[in-house]
Design an enzyme around this catalytic site. Structure first.
Site, PDB file in Angstrom:
ATOM      1  N   ASP A 264       6.694  -7.240   2.754  1.00 63.25           N
ATOM      2  CA  ASP A 264       6.406  -6.400   1.600  1.00 63.25           C
ATOM      3  C   ASP A 264       5.107  -6.934   0.973  1.00 63.25           C
ATOM      4  O   ASP A 264       4.542  -7.947   1.410  1.00 63.25           O
ATOM      5  CB  ASP A 264       7.580  -6.384   0.614  1.00 63.25           C
TER       6      ASP A 264
HETATM    7  C1  NOJ Z   1       6.220  -2.800  -2.691  1.00 67.70           C
HETATM    8  C2  NOJ Z   1       7.519  -2.101  -2.453  1.00 67.70           C
HETATM    9  O1  NOJ Z   1       8.592  -3.002  -2.598  1.00 67.70           O
HETATM   10  C3  NOJ Z   1       7.624  -1.451  -1.081  1.00 67.70           C
HETATM   11  O2  NOJ Z   1       8.797  -0.704  -1.025  1.00 67.70           O
HETATM   12  C4  NOJ Z   1       6.412  -0.615  -0.827  1.00 67.70           C
HETATM   13  O3  NOJ Z   1       6.544   0.037   0.422  1.00 67.70           O
HETATM   14  C5  NOJ Z   1       5.192  -1.508  -0.862  1.00 67.70           C
HETATM   15  N1  NOJ Z   1       5.070  -2.105  -2.185  1.00 67.70           N
HETATM   16  C6  NOJ Z   1       3.894  -0.769  -0.515  1.00 67.70           C
HETATM   17  O4  NOJ Z   1       3.544   0.062  -1.556  1.00 67.70           O
END
Ligand code: NOJ
Length: 738
Positions: A264
């Protein structure tokens, strides 16, 4: 030099060939994902792509910019490797479908698949080839803002919807135009963040992890999900992004997942913040050893992996395996053959077919929870003057919900306009639709507009109150501790109720709200989640009986916030509450003696049941269940058991019934939930129609991870309930025999 593609060679041969020609730096470059330039290609990005220091970008949806980046990658870099282009396409792209929690409420996987397909087509038109969806975290704590992004509290329903959405995004052929790679996230256990506070620690015993949190991910992997994203959270002391048990033992070894694992946002770097590592270098080591292929946003790999490989701490074979996964995904997506996007080859965004699909999904997501006899459906003939009130009645943006980076408010139709359109088309006499906001926003505590709203209500025949939570109150990092209606909305409802006019409450929210105080004051309650672009017409259609309500709750609705987490598939405890033992604290005499025997498990200040059970929802008709039967009393491991029930529409209108089958293993090597959803079918029954619905159970449906932490069904007696919610009371028993 560009890569010569030889379609006759297998993907793995092509990957191996390419890998053999890559430098260490080029390999590490493939692991790096960076933010796009926001509509253009800044110099630093151009140079990095050209030098092979970047393998993927995210958040670039300008097709010219994407094509330029692909041009640089494929024509100007040494090896011509195309880029992955990622985006959070969560519940639609330009055409916005209901939030995933609302899509789960449809209990209609075909709608979820179609929504994901349309989202993929609209996103692919901009060059996006990878979505970070579906989110498969089990949402049992509605304080957690991200429950909006998932499919609710149940592992089975989440797995069914997750697999449907993977099929929708990826289609039959990942390399076909309009197919984009799906990403099952957040692996794993993120939904169990303590107190529903985002990013918080989770403590999940392996048994619960395997029986509750992992099954939806397994379903998505079996459906062919091309990628998996690690969770931000710490699970039992090892943050998911460094968790070898999750990423290697479970995902790669047990499930044979051969796709891409992406971190993430900066979650590799955050391993140090968690306190697992001393800094980026150790974080890169931990993540690489755990098998994280792509680093999103932070640069621990880029900064340290070369040294770690040279020092022998990360074997070259480990790095090669990461790169292989990424190259394989690029080949599977057909990017080497066609890295560029020609928008005119794709359907227009927000075209009428897409809007119609969004309207269908929104319609089926609406859950009717209360309907005083004669209240709904409304008709202008009976109640010609409708007052549409509330801070969400005319809010196109708010009804789209969380994660709508690309959502088009232009095409969004809100409830007030949709009811006005129905009124304009009505042949009834003296039709009037009036409007008052009542509150500036759902969070507003200023009562200034309430009196005017009550005046407007008092002049009408019926009040449609559109209340709940604005979009910004759920989603990532938007958690709430008090999950009752925010702001002065309860005061608004009280003021409207005092007019004596019947109130139809349409509730938009990104989570289950605690509505015990509100419910008695309204005559009807339609739970609408955040219903997306076509939410307004969908709601108007259902309120006025143009379409039948057919959604069912994918979560239990608590009575009060202090009950959460509250979910139907709980364990029994050694002292389950019974109707005879439940007592309210106000009924306990003063100075009563406290006993330590005869006590059971409940709160003193609230009934132990939820306000509305998982799976529940009304139609405008009445449906009855009868004659639950099985074709045998015993099931052997290699056989099947057929379970049938008769379902009858005894009311005057069509009914879409969701026939649900729950199971319990009452004695097992580890304690099991009191009920678990194992199957469901959504059927249409015309007035007076009786249908026999059949389910087939196999031993695998009874399986779970037991004391030996192996998944298997244990012989013995099982209970089965079939009905219209987790409270179904029609039961039969059978025995699994070896
Ligand atoms: C953080 C989020 O937790 C995740 O779900 C998302 O896909 C990413 N950022 C990218 O934006």
């Amino acid at each position: 030099m560009t890569v010569a593609t030889a379609p006759t060679r297998s993907v793995s041969e092509q990957v191996r060939d390419l890998l053999a020609r890559m430098t260490l730096e080029e390999k590490i470059g493939q692991l790096q994902m960076v933010q796009g330039g926001g509509g253009h290609v800044p110099d630093h990005l151009r140079d990095a792509v050209q030098d092979g220091r970047i393998g993927s970008v995210l958040n670039e949806t300008n097709v010219e910019a994407v094509n330029s980046l692909q041009w640089i990658a494929t024509k100007q870099s040494r090896l011509g490797i195309p880029l992955l282009v990622g985006r959070d396409v969560i519940h639609g792209f330009k055409t916005v479908f209901p939030i995933p929690l609302g899509q789960a409420a449809t209990w209609n996987p075909a709608l979820v698949e179609r929504g994901a397909r349309i989202a993929a087509l609209e996103a692919a038109r901009t060059g996006v080839n990878w979505t970070f969806a579906p989110m498969l975290d089990i949402g049992r704590d509605p304080r957690w803002g991200r429950v909006a992004e998932g499919f609710g509290e149940d592992p089975f329903l989440t797995g069914v919807m997750g697999a449907a959405s993977v099929r929708g995004y990826q289609g039959d052929d990942l390399s076909a135009p309009g197919s984009i790679a799906a990403c099952a996230k957040h692996f794993a256990g993120y939904g169990a963040s303590e107190s529903g506070r985002d990013y918080n620690t989770t403590n999940i015993p392996e048994n619960e992890l395997r029986n509750v949190h992992l099954p939806p991910f397994h379903a998505a992997v079996e459906a062919g999900a091309a990628s998996v994203m690690t969770s931000f959270s710490d699970i039992d002391g090892i943050p998911a992004t460094a968790n070898r048990f999750l990423l290697r033992t479970v995902l790669r070894e047990e499930w044979a997942f051969d796709g891409v694992v992406v971190s993430d946002w900066e979650s590799i770097r955050q391993l140090a913040t968690h306190g697992l590592t001393a800094g980026d270098r150790d974080s890169a080591l931990e993540a690489a050893q755990a098998g994280v292929d792509i680093e999103m946003a932070s640069t621990a790999y880029a900064d340290h992996l070369a040294d770690l490989v040279c020092e022998g701490l990360v074997p070259l074979a480990t790095l090669d395996a990461l790169v292989e996964n990424i190259l394989t995904m690029k080949f599977r997506l057909g990017l080497f053959e066609q890295p560029f996007t020609e928008p005119s080859a794709f359907p227009q965004q927000c075209n009428s077919a897409h809007l119609a699909a969004a309207r269908d999904a929104a319609t089926e997501s609406l859950v009717l929870l209360k309907n005083v006899p004669g209240m709904l459906p409304l008709s202008f003939a009976h109640t010609p003057h409708v007052a549409v009130i509330g801070p969400l009645a005319d809010e196109a943006h708010e009804q789209l919900g969380t994660w709508i980076f690309d959502g088009d408010t232009q095409h969004c139709v809100h409830v007030l306009d949709a009811i006005r359109a129905l009124a304009a088309a009505s042949p009834a006499a003296d039709v009037r639709v009036t409007h008052a906001r009542g509150l500036a926003t759902t969070r507003s505590t200023d009562h200034a507009l309430i009196a005017e709203a009550a005046r407007v209500a008092s002049e009408a025949d019926v009040v449609v109150l559109v209340a709940g939570e604005e979009a910004i109150l759920s989603g990532e990092a938007h958690c709430r501790a008090d999950i009752t209606l925010p702001g002065a909305q309860e005061a608004l409802i009280t003021a409207l109720a005092e007019t004596g006019k019947p109130i139809v409450l349409v509730l938009m929210a990104g989570r289950a709200l605690a509505l015990e105080r509100v419910l008695p004051k309204v005559h009807a309650l339609l739970y609408a989640w955040h219903p997306g672009t076509m939410g307004g017409p969908a709601i108007a259609d259902v309120l006025f009986g143009v379409r039948e309500p057919s959604g069912r709750l994918p979560v239990s609705l608590p009575r009060v916030p202090g009950q959460v987490p509250i979910y139907y598939a709980h364990k029994n405890t050694g002292k389950p509450a019974t109707p005879e033992t439940i007592v309210h604290m106000n009924d306990i005499p003063a100075r009563a003696a406290q006993l330590s025997v005869g006590n059971t498990s409940f709160h003193l200040d609230v009934h132990p049941s939820p306000l509305f059970a998982f799976g529940s929802g009304l139609s405008y008709s009445q449906v009855g269940y009868s004659d639950l039967r099985a074709d045998a009393t015993e099931l052997s491991r290699d056989a099947a058991l057929e379970i049938r029930v008769d379902v009858t529409n005894t009311g005057p209108r069509d009914a879409h019934e969701v026939v649900q089958l729950y199971l319990r293993d009452p004695v097992a090597s580890v304690t099991r939930p009191v009920r678990e959803l194992k199957a469901f079918q959504k059927i249409l029954l015309h007035p007076g129609e009786r249908r026999t619905v059949a389910f087939t159970l196999h031993a695998s449906d009874l399986a779970f991870y037991g004391r030996a932490m192996r998944r298997q069904a244990e012989p013995g007696r099982f209970h089965v309930w079939v009905g219209g919610s987790a409270d179904a009371d029609l039961r039969l028993d059978f025995t699994l025999v070896d």
